[in-house]
Design an enzyme around this catalytic site. Structure first.
Site, PDB file in Angstrom:
ATOM      1  N   ARG A 118     -10.396  10.790   1.482  1.00 13.53           N
ATOM      2  CA  ARG A 118     -10.347  11.573   2.721  1.00 13.53           C
ATOM      3  C   ARG A 118     -11.691  12.265   2.965  1.00 13.53           C
ATOM      4  NH1 ARG A 118      -4.559  12.439   2.808  1.00 13.53           N
ATOM      5  NH2 ARG A 118      -3.778  10.318   2.488  1.00 13.53           N
TER       6      ARG A 118
ATOM      7  N   LYS B 295       0.857  -1.184   0.000  1.00 13.06           N
ATOM      8  CA  LYS B 295       0.000   0.000   0.000  1.00 13.06           C
ATOM      9  C   LYS B 295       0.894   1.234   0.000  1.00 13.06           C
ATOM     10  CE  LYS B 295      -3.737   2.345   2.501  1.00 13.06           C
ATOM     11  NZ  LYS B 295      -4.621   2.305   3.687  1.00 13.06           N
TER      12      LYS B 295
ATOM     13  N   LYS C  42      -2.247  -1.612  -3.610  1.00 13.56           N
ATOM     14  CA  LYS C  42      -3.089  -0.415  -3.594  1.00 13.56           C
ATOM     15  C   LYS C  42      -2.207   0.827  -3.680  1.00 13.56           C
ATOM     16  CE  LYS C  42      -6.490   2.006  -0.706  1.00 13.56           C
ATOM     17  NZ  LYS C  42      -7.178   2.049   0.598  1.00 13.56           N
TER      18      LYS C  42
END
Length: 332
Positions: A215, A205, A257
């Site tokens: 966010r 990640k 990711k």
């Protein structure tokens, strides 16, 4: 040889839609896809996300309907993210039995079980991280100097994992990139009697700019960045090492990711992994295609299909994408 001197004519296999379909090397299925879903405590109606057109923060009721839609569409899974009304330094709502994520898991479990025994339904996945629950927005517990305390965070992850399993999660998904998180969670689940609960490790990640819209989706309180625990985007070999460590610690699946900018890492992980490999097409990837499509700069639908197919072609067995429901409809 023909009179033109051409020996090979690969275009024969591209000549018609039927031929292209017949010889396609990569095929998408609804069962490959996992739909990420956000549920926010206290909402009375779904709240649209400005940076992710078409996506919302769900109420507890609308989440249930979204999970039911995922079930009826034949998706492979749903991944739940919870946003509590109150946050604190330790993310105490993350493992609270009556916390928003645990309530959402229990409600989703009920929906997924509303089918005859033996029927394949979406796998219920829970994000196992503190960033949605902390008032500082980091993925772990902070020291007095503001650094993320790896080992103290592991204790919190273990408690969250058990709480999520008790609430009905099939898959625990540690996404915080703490060293040792998979082994710690595996031990906690086994000790609590959840030996059959799987772990999807967010293994490679990266500290990516493509998380920006996420966010907004989780009402993040973060200031600064997460570069001390998420990976440097310059590094590929490090991503393979992280995946190897998670495999050694007992991960049932590993993830890369974001997906689109890390297809090289995804391919390399897939080539060495002996467990299923997932990839997350993240919020920024979604937002860019949606924005370009809305402006008429690209063919939005074709770009969606191309982007997700490329992730499958690079080696992903499981793809988390916000277009999962729409893709399932197209593939049907």
């Amino acid at each position: 040889m023909s009179s033109t001197g051409i020996v090979y004519r690969p275009r024969r296999l591209r000549a018609t839609p039927g031929m292209r379909r017949l010889v396609a090397e990569t095929r998408l299925h609804a069962a490959d896809l996992v739909l990420p879903l956000f549920v926010k405590e206290g909402l009375t109606e779904p709240a649209p996300l400005a940076s992710m057109p078409g996506q919302v923060q769900h109420t507890e009721d609308s989440l249930v309907e979204a999970v039911r839609a995922a079930r009826d569409a034949g998706l492979g899974g749903v991944m739940l993210f919870g946003i509590p009304a109150a946050k604190d330094a330790n993310g105490s709502q993350g493992d609270a039995a009556d916390g928003i994520l645990q309530r959402a898991l229990r409600a989703s479990r009920t929906v997924l079980d509303e089918v005859p025994a033996g029927t394949a339904t979406p796998v219920l996945m829970a994000d196992t991280c503190l960033d949605e629950f902390t008032d500082h927005g980091h993925c772990g517990v902070l020291t007095s100097t503001g650094a993320v305390d790896n080992d103290a965070t592991l204790t919190r992850y273990a408690s969250m994992a058990v709480a999520q399993a008790k609430a009905g999660a099939d898959v625990i998904s540690p996404s915080g990139m703490m060293d040792g998180q998979v082994a710690t969670i595996r031990d906690a689940l086994d000790d609590a009697g959840f030996a059959d609960t799987s772990i999807l490790a967010y293994s490679a990640k990266y500290a990516s700019a493509y998380y920006g819209p996420f966010r907004e989706a989780v009402d993040s309180e973060l200031t600064g960045d997460r570069k001390t625990y998420q990976m440097d985007f310059a590094n590929a070999r490090e991503g393979l090492r992280e995946a190897d460590l998670d495999l050694a610690e007992g991960a049932d699946m590993v993830m890369v990711k974001p997906a689109g900018s890390y297809l090289d890492v995804l391919r390399a992980v897939a080539d060495r992994s002996d467990v299923p490999v997932a990839a997350y097409q993240v919020s920024g990837e979604y937002a860019m295609i949606e924005a370009a499509g809305a402006n008429g700069w690209i063919d939005r639908d074709r770009a969606v299909m191309e982007s997700v197919t490329s992730i499958k072609r690079a080696g992903a067995d499981v793809i988390l994408t916000y277009w999962a429901l729409e893709l399932a409809d197209w593939l049907r």
